[in-house]
Scaffold this motif. Structure first.
Motif, PDB file in Angstrom:
ATOM      1  N   MET A   1       0.659  -1.475   0.241  1.00  0.00           N
ATOM      2  CA  MET A   1      -0.136   0.058   0.083  1.00  0.00           C
ATOM      3  C   MET A   1       0.755   1.591   0.271  1.00  0.00           C
ATOM      4  SD  MET A   1      -2.559   1.428   2.923  1.00  0.00           S
ATOM      5  CE  MET A   1      -1.570   1.496   4.170  1.00  0.00           C
ATOM      6  N   LYS A   2       0.034   2.012  -0.571  1.00  0.00           N
ATOM      7  CA  LYS A   2       1.318   3.519  -0.483  1.00  0.00           C
ATOM      8  C   LYS A   2       0.866   4.368   0.228  1.00  0.00           C
ATOM      9  CE  LYS A   2       3.120   3.001  -5.260  1.00  0.00           C
ATOM     10  NZ  LYS A   2       4.123   3.896  -6.393  1.00  0.00           N
ATOM     11  N   LYS A   3       1.865   5.507   0.890  1.00  0.00           N
ATOM     12  CA  LYS A   3       0.951   5.761   1.669  1.00  0.00           C
ATOM     13  C   LYS A   3       2.222   7.306   2.120  1.00  0.00           C
ATOM     14  CE  LYS A   3       1.538   3.876   5.782  1.00  0.00           C
ATOM     15  NZ  LYS A   3       1.306   3.308   6.652  1.00  0.00           N
ATOM     16  N   ILE A   4       1.744   8.210   2.617  1.00  0.00           N
ATOM     17  CA  ILE A   4       2.999   9.395   3.240  1.00  0.00           C
ATOM     18  C   ILE A   4       3.719   8.712   4.382  1.00  0.00           C
ATOM     19  CG2 ILE A   4       3.048  12.119   3.616  1.00  0.00           C
ATOM     20  CD1 ILE A   4      -0.056  12.107   1.730  1.00  0.00           C
ATOM     21  N   TYR A   5       4.944   9.100   3.768  1.00  0.00           N
ATOM     22  CA  TYR A   5       6.039   8.638   5.201  1.00  0.00           C
ATOM     23  C   TYR A   5       6.859  10.087   4.902  1.00  0.00           C
ATOM     24  CZ  TYR A   5       4.706   4.042   4.347  1.00  0.00           C
ATOM     25  OH  TYR A   5       4.147   2.920   4.892  1.00  0.00           O
ATOM     26  N   CYS A   6       7.066  10.377   6.787  1.00  0.00           N
ATOM     27  CA  CYS A   6       7.821  11.187   7.258  1.00  0.00           C
ATOM     28  C   CYS A   6       8.891  10.684   7.027  1.00  0.00           C
ATOM     29  CB  CYS A   6       7.001  12.497   7.802  1.00  0.00           C
ATOM     30  SG  CYS A   6       8.184  13.509   8.761  1.00  0.00           S
ATOM     31  N   ASN A   7       9.934  11.031   6.988  1.00  0.00           N
ATOM     32  CA  ASN A   7      11.503  10.970   7.381  1.00  0.00           C
ATOM     33  C   ASN A   7      11.886  12.153   8.173  1.00  0.00           C
ATOM     34  OD1 ASN A   7      13.801  10.522   7.714  1.00  0.00           O
ATOM     35  ND2 ASN A   7      14.652  10.011   5.893  1.00  0.00           N
ATOM     36  N   ILE A   8      11.769  11.562   9.366  1.00  0.00           N
ATOM     37  CA  ILE A   8      12.399  12.429  10.441  1.00  0.00           C
ATOM     38  C   ILE A   8      13.477  13.260  10.793  1.00  0.00           C
ATOM     39  CG2 ILE A   8      12.116  13.215  12.640  1.00  0.00           C
ATOM     40  CD1 ILE A   8      10.375  11.086  13.630  1.00  0.00           C
ATOM     41  N   LYS A   9      14.451  12.910  10.583  1.00  0.00           N
ATOM     42  CA  LYS A   9      15.524  13.339   9.955  1.00  0.00           C
ATOM     43  C   LYS A   9      15.299  14.449   8.723  1.00  0.00           C
ATOM     44  CE  LYS A   9      18.466   9.471  11.428  1.00  0.00           C
ATOM     45  NZ  LYS A   9      18.179   8.211  11.792  1.00  0.00           N
ATOM     46  N   LYS A  10      15.039  14.445   8.496  1.00  0.00           N
ATOM     47  CA  LYS A  10      15.329  15.984   6.809  1.00  0.00           C
ATOM     48  C   LYS A  10      13.585  16.884   7.365  1.00  0.00           C
ATOM     49  CE  LYS A  10      16.391  13.646   2.631  1.00  0.00           C
ATOM     50  NZ  LYS A  10      16.493  12.909   1.531  1.00  0.00           N
ATOM     51  N   CYS A  11      13.053  16.196   8.249  1.00  0.00           N
ATOM     52  CA  CYS A  11      11.480  17.557   8.566  1.00  0.00           C
ATOM     53  C   CYS A  11      12.389  18.571   8.859  1.00  0.00           C
ATOM     54  CB  CYS A  11      10.752  17.229   8.673  1.00  0.00           C
ATOM     55  SG  CYS A  11       8.826  17.904   9.696  1.00  0.00           S
ATOM     56  N   LEU A  12      11.686  19.852   8.422  1.00  0.00           N
ATOM     57  CA  LEU A  12      12.276  20.878   9.628  1.00  0.00           C
ATOM     58  C   LEU A  12      11.127  21.591  10.010  1.00  0.00           C
ATOM     59  CD1 LEU A  12      13.979  22.971   6.600  1.00  0.00           C
ATOM     60  CD2 LEU A  12      15.270  21.463   8.502  1.00  0.00           C
ATOM     61  N   GLY A  13       9.851  20.621  10.358  1.00  0.00           N
ATOM     62  CA  GLY A  13       8.705  21.671  11.222  1.00  0.00           C
ATOM     63  C   GLY A  13       8.133  22.937   9.970  1.00  0.00           C
ATOM     64  N   CYS A  14       8.692  22.480   8.736  1.00  0.00           N
ATOM     65  CA  CYS A  14       8.887  24.445   8.456  1.00  0.00           C
ATOM     66  C   CYS A  14       6.857  24.441   8.005  1.00  0.00           C
ATOM     67  CB  CYS A  14       8.953  24.485   7.130  1.00  0.00           C
ATOM     68  SG  CYS A  14       8.889  23.560   5.336  1.00  0.00           S
ATOM     69  N   GLY A  15       6.117  23.925   7.931  1.00  0.00           N
ATOM     70  CA  GLY A  15       4.169  23.737   7.501  1.00  0.00           C
ATOM     71  C   GLY A  15       4.030  24.026   5.995  1.00  0.00           C
ATOM     72  N   SER A  16       5.041  23.834   5.321  1.00  0.00           N
ATOM     73  CA  SER A  16       5.113  23.983   3.865  1.00  0.00           C
ATOM     74  C   SER A  16       3.558  22.663   3.864  1.00  0.00           C
ATOM     75  CB  SER A  16       6.430  24.079   2.790  1.00  0.00           C
ATOM     76  OG  SER A  16       6.636  24.643   2.567  1.00  0.00           O
ATOM     77  N   CYS A  17       4.057  21.379   3.895  1.00  0.00           N
ATOM     78  CA  CYS A  17       3.420  20.468   3.975  1.00  0.00           C
ATOM     79  C   CYS A  17       1.309  20.822   4.404  1.00  0.00           C
ATOM     80  CB  CYS A  17       3.634  19.890   4.514  1.00  0.00           C
ATOM     81  SG  CYS A  17       3.733  19.612   6.460  1.00  0.00           S
ATOM     82  N   GLU A  18       1.397  21.335   5.414  1.00  0.00           N
ATOM     83  CA  GLU A  18       0.331  22.113   5.997  1.00  0.00           C
ATOM     84  C   GLU A  18      -0.855  23.063   5.258  1.00  0.00           C
ATOM     85  OE1 GLU A  18       0.555  24.080   9.489  1.00  0.00           O
ATOM     86  OE2 GLU A  18       0.941  21.523  10.473  1.00  0.00           O
ATOM     87  N   ILE A  19       0.136  23.917   4.672  1.00  0.00           N
ATOM     88  CA  ILE A  19      -0.777  24.675   3.434  1.00  0.00           C
ATOM     89  C   ILE A  19      -1.382  24.614   1.953  1.00  0.00           C
ATOM     90  CG2 ILE A  19      -0.270  26.853   2.561  1.00  0.00           C
ATOM     91  CD1 ILE A  19       1.876  27.889   4.209  1.00  0.00           C
ATOM     92  N   ALA A  20       0.443  23.547   1.899  1.00  0.00           N
ATOM     93  CA  ALA A  20      -0.433  23.485   0.078  1.00  0.00           C
ATOM     94  C   ALA A  20      -1.025  21.933   0.409  1.00  0.00           C
ATOM     95  CB  ALA A  20       0.875  22.387   0.214  1.00  0.00           C
ATOM     96  N   CYS A  21      -1.477  21.365   1.617  1.00  0.00           N
ATOM     97  CA  CYS A  21      -2.759  20.394   2.068  1.00  0.00           C
ATOM     98  C   CYS A  21      -3.965  21.232   1.968  1.00  0.00           C
ATOM     99  CB  CYS A  21      -2.685  20.149   3.090  1.00  0.00           C
ATOM    100  SG  CYS A  21      -3.949  18.347   3.498  1.00  0.00           S
ATOM    101  N   ALA A  22      -4.203  22.207   2.466  1.00  0.00           N
ATOM    102  CA  ALA A  22      -5.083  23.143   3.092  1.00  0.00           C
ATOM    103  C   ALA A  22      -5.379  23.242   1.628  1.00  0.00           C
ATOM    104  CB  ALA A  22      -5.057  24.436   4.217  1.00  0.00           C
ATOM    105  N   VAL A  23      -4.713  24.207   0.964  1.00  0.00           N
ATOM    106  CA  VAL A  23      -5.107  25.076  -0.456  1.00  0.00           C
ATOM    107  C   VAL A  23      -5.417  23.608  -1.839  1.00  0.00           C
ATOM    108  CG1 VAL A  23      -4.021  25.505  -2.789  1.00  0.00           C
ATOM    109  CG2 VAL A  23      -2.747  26.442  -0.264  1.00  0.00           C
ATOM    110  N   GLU A  24      -4.840  22.378  -1.668  1.00  0.00           N
ATOM    111  CA  GLU A  24      -5.293  21.313  -2.248  1.00  0.00           C
ATOM    112  C   GLU A  24      -6.586  20.958  -1.983  1.00  0.00           C
ATOM    113  OE1 GLU A  24      -4.423  20.078  -5.076  1.00  0.00           O
ATOM    114  OE2 GLU A  24      -5.595  18.464  -5.564  1.00  0.00           O
ATOM    115  N   HIS A  25      -7.024  21.428  -0.519  1.00  0.00           N
ATOM    116  CA  HIS A  25      -8.302  21.213  -0.455  1.00  0.00           C
ATOM    117  C   HIS A  25      -9.192  21.733  -0.085  1.00  0.00           C
ATOM    118  CE1 HIS A  25      -6.445  17.727   0.758  1.00  0.00           C
ATOM    119  NE2 HIS A  25      -7.643  16.883   0.662  1.00  0.00           N
ATOM    120  N   SER A  26      -8.933  23.025  -0.429  1.00  0.00           N
ATOM    121  CA  SER A  26     -10.400  24.252  -0.537  1.00  0.00           C
ATOM    122  C   SER A  26     -10.588  24.417  -1.909  1.00  0.00           C
ATOM    123  CB  SER A  26      -9.315  25.863  -0.944  1.00  0.00           C
ATOM    124  OG  SER A  26      -8.446  25.591  -1.597  1.00  0.00           O
ATOM    125  N   ARG A  27     -11.774  24.789  -2.414  1.00  0.00           N
ATOM    126  CA  ARG A  27     -12.585  24.994  -3.378  1.00  0.00           C
ATOM    127  C   ARG A  27     -12.007  26.013  -4.413  1.00  0.00           C
ATOM    128  NH1 ARG A  27     -16.794  28.055  -1.355  1.00  0.00           N
ATOM    129  NH2 ARG A  27     -16.012  28.740   0.696  1.00  0.00           N
TER     130      ARG A  27
END
Lengths: 154, 429
Positions: A1-27
């Motif tokens: 099964m394909k899903k989304i994984y996060c590599n903690i070693k690379k994550c900066l917690g910058c929040g780009s993913c959050e914004i992209a997610c909200a925009v993608e799920h906007s009208r």
């Protein structure tokens, strides 16, 4: 099964993913107009700094034995046979919040006025989920667990 | 292989689905005393309120039995289980042979033993038939008396208030929701219900239901009288264990099983509201008659009936309700009965927010959140896995507490968080 994984070693917690997610799920699916939509679009990921050296982006894990599916009393939350993903049917959801009560990852959010819940749907309108595409450090990836391990050299 | 399942609600249906993931062809017979099952029992109060479309109550497709090649015997009761001959005997005297049997007989509403309880217009609210009957008489109803301030009673009261009735709730316990929430949380919920016009009387019970054939009122144990055309009894449920008991199966409050949900009689399993399981928070055997536990137990019993060896990890009390836009969710122990427990509380009265966790020996055993419910599942996972919360205790009630904050302790845990998904999220730490 394909899903989304996060590599903690690379994550900066910058929040780009959050914004992209909200925009993608906007009208409008555009940042400049999404921010003035009412109600505001809801993100299905959470990116954060935990402690020195640890930042992480989390969301639905599409669990094998999904607690949200067992708890769902309206049959809205279900496992998709073909993909193994945990999916949510808005037509069936009654907003009882049993899935929120059960999700060990806190990956389900209320849409209060609509009496619905939202969670990661892996962006059905895109090839690659918006969060994965937006991640500046490539901490997020879409793939199988085997592929994720290879990507992390583990 | 012949599978027989008694009961066709959450546990029975989950068992069918689980068996079919392992065994596509063997015969499955489902026996139900309800003529039209496959509806969600938890949704009947939503149906009564009219807040959901009728079609939403059918949580599985009409074709479910056909799609899963199930022989469904509906509107039929099981009279007896003959464990020795491996057959169940129906009330029409027919016999059904089994190789593996699941008892998922559910629970029945507790009715009070008071004069007048059998009058027309007195209902528990357990089945879709009860709901349909109540709906049919609503035009003639002005006032309703609800006895019991638990989930069933309050859900009925809420639904009937939305339908425009004058609703009074009589609660014998010291507060509403005494089984699932502490006084702090219950107080906020009570205020909301009262603000919206539901009258609540604490410390009062029914002594008699009055009227001729139909209900005209109730006499209360404080001597006062209440005129009403409809009475709802919400005094909880008790497990349907009689046929199991008669068959020599070990029971206590509910049907007892081993870790694989098999009873003391080989090849006979039990799941759902009828069964008693180890309660993770209490650390002792208990009946948790709730939808999620029934589904999980049904799934595991089904797998084991089909030859798997899946262990049940135990049950946990958990409930979610919302009245007039105000949600409350609780998991585990919310009203500790001894000083061995520690309580952490945070409240914001103006926002109707209330959060409490209950700890014992540094491990969380219970949680209740009002109006700020996201992430409560993360705390549920900490309870299930008996996590040592040193390091996050100070932030556990904060608004920003979430799964990410628990990642370091999940990584360190040696005994819990065995599921693959937990391992995947902490692998790169």
């Amino acid at each position: 099964m394909k899903k989304i994984y996060c590599n903690i070693k690379k994550c900066l917690g910058c929040g780009s993913c959050e914004i992209a997610c909200a925009v993608e799920h906007s009208r409008s699916k555009k940042l400049d107009s999404a921010i003035s939509e009412n109600p505001l679009p809801i993100k299905r990921r959470k990116a954060e700094f935990i402690e020195e050296g640890i930042s992480v982006s989390t969301g639905c894990q599409h669990c094998d034995n999904a607690a949200c599916v067992a708890a769902c009393m309206s049959g809205a939350m279900y496992k998709e046979a073909k993909t193994g993903l945990t999916q949510h049917s808005r037509d069936k959801c009654v907003g009882c919040w049993m899935c929120i009560m059960s999700c060990p990852f806190g990956a389900i959010t209320r849409e209060k006025l609509e009496k619905q819940v939202v969670k990661c749907d892996l962006c059905p309108d895109r090839n690659k989920p918006a969060c994965v595409e937006a991640c500046p450090t490539k901490a997020l990836s879409l793939g199988t667990f085997k592929e994720f391990k290879q990507l992390c050299n583990m | 292989m012949q599978y027989v399942i008694i009961g066709s609600s959450a546990a029975g249906i989950s068992a069918v689905e689980a068996i079919r993931t392992k065994d596509k062809d063997s015969k499955i017979t489902v026996i139900s005393d309800e003529k039209k099952p496959l509806y969600s029992r938890c949704l009947i109060s939503y149906l009564l309120a009219g807040t959901i479309d009728e079609k939403k109550i059918w949580y599985r497709k009409d074709s479910f039995f056909k799609d899963n090649k199930v022989d469904a015997l509906l509107g039929v009761r099981v009279r007896e289980i003959n464990a020795k001959n491996k057959e169940v005997i129906l009330n029409n005297k027919e016999k059904v042979k089994f190789d593996k049997l699941l008892i998922a007989t559910g629970a029945s509403p507790k009715l009070e033993d008071i004069p007048g309880i059998d009058k027309k217009g007195v209902f528990p609210l357990r089945t879709i038939d009860h709901t349909i009957e109540v709906q049919a008489m609503l035009d003639r109803v002005k006032s309703v008396a609800v006895f019991g301030g638990g989930l069933i009673g309050l859900r009925a009261a809420y639904a009937l208030k939305i339908r425009g009735k004058d609703v009074s709730v009589f609660v014998k316990s010291e507060s509403i929701l005494s089984q699932i929430a502490d006084k702090g949380a219950a107080g906020i919920m009570q205020r909301r219900l009262e603000e919206k016009g539901i009258k609540i009387f604490i410390g009062v019970a029914a002594k008699e239901i009055t009227g001729d054939k139909s209900v005209k009122g109730a006499v209360l144990d404080n001597g006062s009288k209440y005129a009403c055309e409809l009475v709802i009894i919400g005094k909880g449920v008790s497990p349907n264990i009689e046929i199991a008991k008669d068959a020599g199966i070990k029971t206590n409050w509910g049907i007892l099983t081993n870790d694989y949900l098999e009873t003391n009689v080989k090849d006979i399993f039990a799941a759902g509201d009828a069964s008693e399981t180890n309660d993770i928070a209490l650390g002792e055997s208990s009946v948790n008659a709730i939808w999620p536990a029934a589904c999980e137990q049904g799934r595991i019993a089904g797998l084991n009936m089909a030859g798997e060896k899946e262990k049940y990890q135990g049950s946990l009390a958990m409930n979610s309700i919302e009245f007039f836009g105000l949600p409350v969710i609780s998991v585990g122990i919310t009203r500790p009965k001894s000083s061995a427990y520690e309580e952490l509380v945070k409240k914001d009265t103006a926002m109707n927010i209330y959060k409490k966790v209950v700890l014992k020996d540094g491990v969380i055993v219970g949680v209740v959140f009002v109006n700020s419910i996201e992430n409560i599942g993360v705390i549920g996972a900490l309870i299930r896995n008996k996590a040592d919360i040193t390091g996050i205790k100070e932030i556990i009630l904060d608004d920003y507490f979430d799964y990410g904050k628990a990642i370091p302790l999940i990584k360190k845990s040696k005994t819990g968080f065995k599921e693959q998904e937990f391992k995947e999220t902490v692998m790169t730490l």
